[in-house]
Design an enzyme around this catalytic site. Structure first.
Site, PDB file in Angstrom:
ATOM      1  N   TYR A  32       0.821  -1.216   0.000  1.00  0.00           N
ATOM      2  CA  TYR A  32       0.000   0.000   0.000  1.00  0.00           C
ATOM      3  C   TYR A  32       0.849   1.257   0.000  1.00  0.00           C
ATOM      4  O   TYR A  32       2.078   1.183   0.163  1.00  0.00           O
ATOM      5  CB  TYR A  32      -0.942  -0.006   1.212  1.00  0.00           C
ATOM      6  CG  TYR A  32      -0.272   0.315   2.532  1.00  0.00           C
ATOM      7  CD1 TYR A  32       0.518  -0.619   3.184  1.00  0.00           C
ATOM      8  CD2 TYR A  32      -0.418   1.579   3.110  1.00  0.00           C
ATOM      9  CE1 TYR A  32       1.132  -0.313   4.386  1.00  0.00           C
ATOM     10  CE2 TYR A  32       0.188   1.889   4.314  1.00  0.00           C
ATOM     11  CZ  TYR A  32       0.960   0.952   4.956  1.00  0.00           C
ATOM     12  OH  TYR A  32       1.573   1.269   6.147  1.00  0.00           O
ATOM     13  N   LYS A 146       6.413  -2.035   2.012  1.00  0.00           N
ATOM     14  CA  LYS A 146       5.231  -1.420   2.629  1.00  0.00           C
ATOM     15  C   LYS A 146       4.048  -2.370   2.482  1.00  0.00           C
ATOM     16  O   LYS A 146       3.124  -2.156   1.701  1.00  0.00           O
ATOM     17  CB  LYS A 146       4.933  -0.038   2.032  1.00  0.00           C
ATOM     18  CG  LYS A 146       4.289   0.896   3.058  1.00  0.00           C
ATOM     19  CD  LYS A 146       4.386   2.349   2.662  1.00  0.00           C
ATOM     20  CE  LYS A 146       3.595   3.253   3.602  1.00  0.00           C
ATOM     21  NZ  LYS A 146       4.153   3.372   4.947  1.00  0.00           N
ATOM     22  N   GLU A 178      12.430   1.997  14.237  1.00  0.00           N
ATOM     23  CA  GLU A 178      11.516   3.043  13.743  1.00  0.00           C
ATOM     24  C   GLU A 178      10.228   3.013  14.544  1.00  0.00           C
ATOM     25  O   GLU A 178      10.031   2.151  15.392  1.00  0.00           O
ATOM     26  CB  GLU A 178      11.232   2.833  12.251  1.00  0.00           C
ATOM     27  CG  GLU A 178      10.483   1.550  11.943  1.00  0.00           C
ATOM     28  CD  GLU A 178      10.022   1.429  10.488  1.00  0.00           C
ATOM     29  OE1 GLU A 178       9.852   2.462   9.830  1.00  0.00           O
ATOM     30  OE2 GLU A 178       9.822   0.284  10.026  1.00  0.00           O
ATOM     31  N   LEU A 202      11.104   0.773   7.166  1.00  0.00           N
ATOM     32  CA  LEU A 202      10.510   1.229   5.921  1.00  0.00           C
ATOM     33  C   LEU A 202      11.185   2.552   5.562  1.00  0.00           C
ATOM     34  O   LEU A 202      11.229   3.461   6.389  1.00  0.00           O
ATOM     35  CB  LEU A 202       8.992   1.384   6.137  1.00  0.00           C
ATOM     36  CG  LEU A 202       8.072   1.568   4.942  1.00  0.00           C
ATOM     37  CD1 LEU A 202       8.109   2.981   4.403  1.00  0.00           C
ATOM     38  CD2 LEU A 202       8.357   0.565   3.829  1.00  0.00           C
TER      39      LEU A 202
HETATM   40  C1  LIG Z   1       4.777   4.397   5.793  1.00  0.00           C
HETATM   41  C2  LIG Z   1       5.682   4.129   6.931  1.00  0.00           C
HETATM   42  C3  LIG Z   1       6.658   5.054   7.367  1.00  0.00           C
HETATM   43  C4  LIG Z   1       6.730   6.476   6.852  1.00  0.00           C
HETATM   44  O1  LIG Z   1       6.896   6.580   5.490  1.00  0.00           O
HETATM   45  P1  LIG Z   1       6.439   7.889   4.711  1.00  0.00           P
HETATM   46  O2  LIG Z   1       6.689   7.569   3.301  1.00  0.00           O
HETATM   47  O3  LIG Z   1       7.306   9.010   5.201  1.00  0.00           O
HETATM   48  O4  LIG Z   1       5.001   8.120   5.045  1.00  0.00           O
HETATM   49  C5  LIG Z   1       7.565   4.651   8.337  1.00  0.00           C
HETATM   50  N1  LIG Z   1       7.497   3.430   8.895  1.00  0.00           N
HETATM   51  C6  LIG Z   1       6.564   2.535   8.535  1.00  0.00           C
HETATM   52  C7  LIG Z   1       6.546   1.205   9.197  1.00  0.00           C
HETATM   53  C8  LIG Z   1       5.627   2.858   7.554  1.00  0.00           C
HETATM   54  O5  LIG Z   1       4.686   1.958   7.208  1.00  0.00           O
END
Ligand SMILES: *Cc1c(COP(=O)(O)O)cnc(C)c1O
Length: 287
Positions: A32, A146, A178, A202
């Site tokens: 996604y 993702k 993270e 991610l």
């Molecule tokens: C989507 C997401 C992020 C942040 O990514 P962006 O592209 O900056 O929105 C960070 N960590 C995880 C686990 C995510 O799913």
């Protein structure tokens, strides 16, 4: 309710339904994206679509649109839904097939859906900062995809919610990885640090924008693994994501970060980030 995209067609959102044997529904077999929209324009759309295709490829789902096709479909959806400030959510799954863990052997058409949602910028939190908890990172070893499989992330976020916090900072043993849906940054003696973009996190588009802003503005930044101890001793901590932008963290596991106020480097990056939004999407209304 507005409109949604289902497999390349814009239809009434109430009619956007998928089969009970969709592999996204049964297995989370899909990926996604969330794209920010400001003033009716998508922010960092090229980067998001690039990552979307990459995530999709990495699990062997062949992406059914070109980036140009998808961009114009999404632009049409924004106009039809009259979206000014909000997000586009979209996902692609392997498609509908009799339940079996192995990929279907016959040709299956991937299921693609997208819809929009009004989401204001989190003006108040961006000013005051947010509280966080700490939790062991129990996720798998392909956090760079993702994926729709978000149980580890959900359990972490739920724990944060139960403690009245905005986000859970995850760590593998001593190493900070993270947030449950954001990337984490610390600042110590002027140096910004964040986890390298490898299989353990991610690679956020927001993170990448921050990396570029630091490089352009001579703000020292290193992608390196930092420890829980460094997190605790940091001068500043912030998180980054599409919906939260550059969000100051003022408390971790009940302990204040320094004096519990957003601090200079974080505030500078917030300012630069807004300039970047305005460059791509036009002036933001004062809030
Ligand atoms: C989507 C997401 C992020 C942040 O990514 P962006 O592209 O900056 O929105 C960070 N960590 C995880 C686990 C995510 O799913």
């Amino acid at each position: 309710m507005g409109f949604a995209i289902l497999n390349g067609k814009i239809i009434d959102r109430s009619e956007a339904k998928v089969d009970v044997e969709d592999r996204g529904y049964q297995f989370g077999d899909g990926v996604y994206e969330v794209i920010r929209v400001y003033n009716g324009k998508m922010f960092t759309v090229t980067e998001h679509l690039h990552r979307f295709v990459k995530s999709s490829d990495s699990i062997g789902i062949s992406f059914p649109f070109s980036s140009e096709q998808l961009t114009s479909l999404l632009e049409e959806l924004i106009v039809k839904n009259n979206l000014r400030v909000g997000i586009i959510y979209m996902q692609i799954t392997r498609g509908v097939a009799p339940r079996n863990h192995a990929f279907p052997t016959e040709d299956v058409i991937p299921t693609f859906v997208a819809y929009t949602k009004e989401v204001p910028r989190p003006a108040e939190s961006l000013k005051t900062g947010v509280k966080t908890i700490l939790t062991e990172d129990i996720r798998w070893l392909r956090c760079d995809i993702k994926s729709l499989n978000l149980l580890g992330n959900l359990l972490a976020k739920q724990k944060a919610a139960e403690e009245g916090c905005f986000e859970a900072i995850q760590h593998r043993g001593e190493d900070v990885t993270e947030g449950s849906s954001s990337n984490i940054f610390i600042v110590k003696n002027g140096l910004v640090s964040t986890h390298p973009s490898n299989h353990l996190i991610l690679k956020g588009i927001t993170k990448d924008v921050i990396l570029q802003l630091c490089a352009k503005n001579n703000i020292p930044l290193k992608e390196r693994t930092f420890s829980l101890e460094e997190l605790e001793e940091a001068d500043e901590v912030f998180l980054a994501s599409t919906t939260s932008e550059v969000m100051p963290i003022i408390e971790i596991a009940g302990k204040k970060v320094m004096d519990g106020m957003p601090a200079p480097v974080t505030k500078k990056l917030q300012e630069l980030f807004v300039q970047e939004i305005e460059k791509q999407c036009g002036a933001l209304k004062e809030s």
